[in-house]
Scaffold this motif. Sequence first.
Motif, PDB file in Angstrom:
ATOM      1  N   PRO A 402      46.919  50.523  46.399  1.00  0.00           N
ATOM      2  CA  PRO A 402      48.267  50.040  46.697  1.00  0.00           C
ATOM      3  C   PRO A 402      48.225  48.681  47.394  1.00  0.00           C
ATOM      4  N   GLY A 403      49.013  47.745  46.900  1.00  0.00           N
ATOM      5  CA  GLY A 403      49.082  46.418  47.494  1.00  0.00           C
ATOM      6  C   GLY A 403      48.001  45.465  47.025  1.00  0.00           C
ATOM      7  N   GLU A 404      46.999  45.954  46.282  1.00  0.00           N
ATOM      8  CA  GLU A 404      45.913  45.097  45.822  1.00  0.00           C
ATOM      9  C   GLU A 404      46.273  44.422  44.501  1.00  0.00           C
ATOM     10  N   THR A 405      45.601  43.279  44.245  1.00  0.00           N
ATOM     11  CA  THR A 405      45.764  42.545  42.992  1.00  0.00           C
ATOM     12  C   THR A 405      44.461  42.610  42.212  1.00  0.00           C
ATOM     13  N   PHE A 406      44.569  42.991  40.970  1.00  0.00           N
ATOM     14  CA  PHE A 406      43.391  43.046  40.096  1.00  0.00           C
ATOM     15  C   PHE A 406      43.263  41.729  39.347  1.00  0.00           C
ATOM     16  N   SER A 407      42.050  41.167  39.327  1.00  0.00           N
ATOM     17  CA  SER A 407      41.749  39.934  38.595  1.00  0.00           C
ATOM     18  C   SER A 407      40.681  40.250  37.567  1.00  0.00           C
ATOM     19  N   LEU A 408      40.966  39.978  36.290  1.00  0.00           N
ATOM     20  CA  LEU A 408      39.983  40.246  35.245  1.00  0.00           C
ATOM     21  C   LEU A 408      38.759  39.355  35.422  1.00  0.00           C
ATOM     22  N   ASN A 409      38.955  38.049  35.627  1.00  0.00           N
ATOM     23  CA  ASN A 409      37.811  37.152  35.837  1.00  0.00           C
ATOM     24  C   ASN A 409      37.042  37.532  37.093  1.00  0.00           C
ATOM     25  N   GLY A 410      37.779  37.869  38.139  1.00  0.00           N
ATOM     26  CA  GLY A 410      37.118  38.227  39.383  1.00  0.00           C
ATOM     27  C   GLY A 410      36.320  39.507  39.273  1.00  0.00           C
ATOM     28  N   HIS A 411      36.804  40.457  38.467  1.00  0.00           N
ATOM     29  CA  HIS A 411      36.116  41.751  38.346  1.00  0.00           C
ATOM     30  C   HIS A 411      34.864  41.631  37.484  1.00  0.00           C
ATOM     31  N   THR A 412      34.943  40.906  36.377  1.00  0.00           N
ATOM     32  CA  THR A 412      33.785  40.844  35.482  1.00  0.00           C
ATOM     33  C   THR A 412      32.783  39.791  35.908  1.00  0.00           C
ATOM     34  N   GLY A 413      33.247  38.731  36.558  1.00  0.00           N
ATOM     35  CA  GLY A 413      32.353  37.625  36.843  1.00  0.00           C
ATOM     36  C   GLY A 413      32.035  36.870  35.569  1.00  0.00           C
ATOM     37  N   PRO A 414      30.918  36.127  35.532  1.00  0.00           N
ATOM     38  CA  PRO A 414      30.570  35.355  34.329  1.00  0.00           C
ATOM     39  C   PRO A 414      30.445  36.264  33.101  1.00  0.00           C
ATOM     40  N   ARG A 415      30.852  35.690  31.968  1.00  0.00           N
ATOM     41  CA  ARG A 415      30.751  36.439  30.712  1.00  0.00           C
ATOM     42  C   ARG A 415      29.929  35.608  29.718  1.00  0.00           C
ATOM     43  N   GLY A 416      28.631  35.561  29.960  1.00  0.00           N
ATOM     44  CA  GLY A 416      27.738  34.782  29.113  1.00  0.00           C
ATOM     45  C   GLY A 416      26.714  35.668  28.429  1.00  0.00           C
ATOM     46  N   GLU A 417      25.766  35.027  27.789  1.00  0.00           N
ATOM     47  CA  GLU A 417      24.730  35.776  27.067  1.00  0.00           C
ATOM     48  C   GLU A 417      23.933  36.666  28.018  1.00  0.00           C
ATOM     49  N   ALA A 418      23.690  36.182  29.251  1.00  0.00           N
ATOM     50  CA  ALA A 418      22.923  36.967  30.217  1.00  0.00           C
ATOM     51  C   ALA A 418      23.624  38.262  30.584  1.00  0.00           C
ATOM     52  N   GLN A 419      24.946  38.298  30.422  1.00  0.00           N
ATOM     53  CA  GLN A 419      25.720  39.498  30.751  1.00  0.00           C
ATOM     54  C   GLN A 419      25.994  40.366  29.524  1.00  0.00           C
ATOM     55  N   GLY A 420      25.390  40.017  28.389  1.00  0.00           N
ATOM     56  CA  GLY A 420      25.516  40.844  27.202  1.00  0.00           C
ATOM     57  C   GLY A 420      26.581  40.408  26.220  1.00  0.00           C
TER      58      GLY A 420
END
Length: 586
Positions: A402-420
């Motif tokens: 409750p009261g929190e904000t979800f961020s897609l970029n913040g949750h996943t972090g970098p999305r590169g080859e190293a991350q699959g």
Amino acid sequence: MSSSNPNASSPTGPTDASGEQWGSEGSKHRRKRRLWPLWTLVGIVGLGGILYATDIIMTEGNVPRGVSVGGVDVGSMSKPQAEARLKNQLSDGARAEVEVAAGDMSTTLDPAQSGLSIDWDATIDQAGQQPLNPITRITSFFQQREVGTISAYNDALLDQTLTRVEQELTRDPENAALSIDDAGTADIVDDVAGQTVDTDEVRTAVKDHWLNEQRRVDVDADVTEADVRRDAADDAVEEVVDKVTAGDVIFAGRDDTDGVLRPADMGRIVTFVPEDGAFRVDWNRDAAQEILDEQLGGTEVELRNAGFTGTGRNLNVTPSQDGVLIDWEKTLDPIEEKLLDTAERRHEVTYEEKKATYTTEMAEKASFDDVVGSFTTGGFADDSGVNIRRVAEQVDGAIVLPGETFSLNGHTGPRGEAQGYVDAGIIQDGHADKAVGGGISQFATTLYNASYFAGMEDVAHTPHSYYIDRYPAGREATVFEGAIDLQFKNTFDTPVLIEARADSSSLTVDLRGVKQVEVESDTGARTNFTDPERIELSGDNCSPSSGARGFTVTDTRTVRDLNGGVLSRDTTTTVYDPAPIVSCSG
């Protein structure tokens, strides 16, 4: 009878006016003695004339006797001889560097590179011709006459050098500077006056004096004093520095723990900015807080809302904790008064108790039985499917309190080859292209719609520039790492759990929690159509396209409570650009 005639002739002959008799031998010798000075003079004059004539003949065309140039005697020499001697003895000196000075600045120039040289012919010619005056010719045996050198100039080279010289003799005024060093003492940098030089004056001085014995040319400088002088720094030291560094400033915290601002710390907190003839003092409260927090942080109690650990719906509650935090504003403000007070150097730290907004009891009662929002999309390519399934793995199980904000970029972090993530299709400038992470926008659109129907607050979402027909018009989102994010806020008093699952053809995102609202979407008609342009592309990734018209569309979301009452109604307008008609060449 004797004669008494006074004019009667003497028996020995006539006499001259002095009574001498003319005809005697004695008188002849006496006359010779009287004439020899005259003949001597005539002889001397005659000899002098011969010598004079001989000297004129012998020195015709030579440099006048007694002439020297730069201390080098060239008198009586032929012009070629004089030039050879001058070059032999003066050339090295003429090539030596010349210092050009103005005010307290100086620079140097190289005569050869600057187009400065000696005009040997003109220098010798200015000595003139052999004088005809016999007296002058005689005195030239005993006197030396110095004549100056005459310069030759290459104006193009000289202009280049003088441009540099002028720049190196010019500077802007620099204000005095004041700071507090690591030892807690005043560090003063004196002001520097600015100066300029006149271009024409520099040129004239260099041309006239570059060959002087000192090899130095002095030019007047126009001086501009700095706006903030050394005396302003001295005043600031007395009014500020001496006071803030008079001793430690102590902030007494809980549990007999003190935070101390030492004189050596003041350089981080107190800074001086030259302004309007004096020094403006800037007080950095954040720096003081950072220094004290390292010492007093242990007296605080971390505020922590309840949370959850585990996977899926097998969750354990992480207990909440009320916090005790330092109220830095009340503790430090007004910081300038506390640091300048030399009588009172001890102050109390102010604490504030903070209650957890989501407690252990609330978390223990949490339920994730209801699907409060859900959405499904499909129709993606195989390579995009790899990325969609990867991001679904990362987001699945995320809880938004409750009261929190979800961020897609913040949750996943970098999305590169190293991350699959892999190279997959994207839309670039309205046409097909590829990039690592392609397909993530499909996940963003699906998550956006799930949060939309769950009644979450839209914090940040960005529609595609071009409409993609597998998404609902006016209700879709794109993301780009580090630039474009999808964010939503849980404004309810219960948490939501994000469940994401994807296979080879579809993606579903559910938000689970306690259902409290019903959400309706009303999509308006498409209006304001715009026609596409034609473009031609090349390369292996080029994909022909028939294009699509652009348009404007609205979407209205109505949120109702479970009894049907309207809680909110919001309309968003989305403008899509026309997708270009693409033809491929090559």
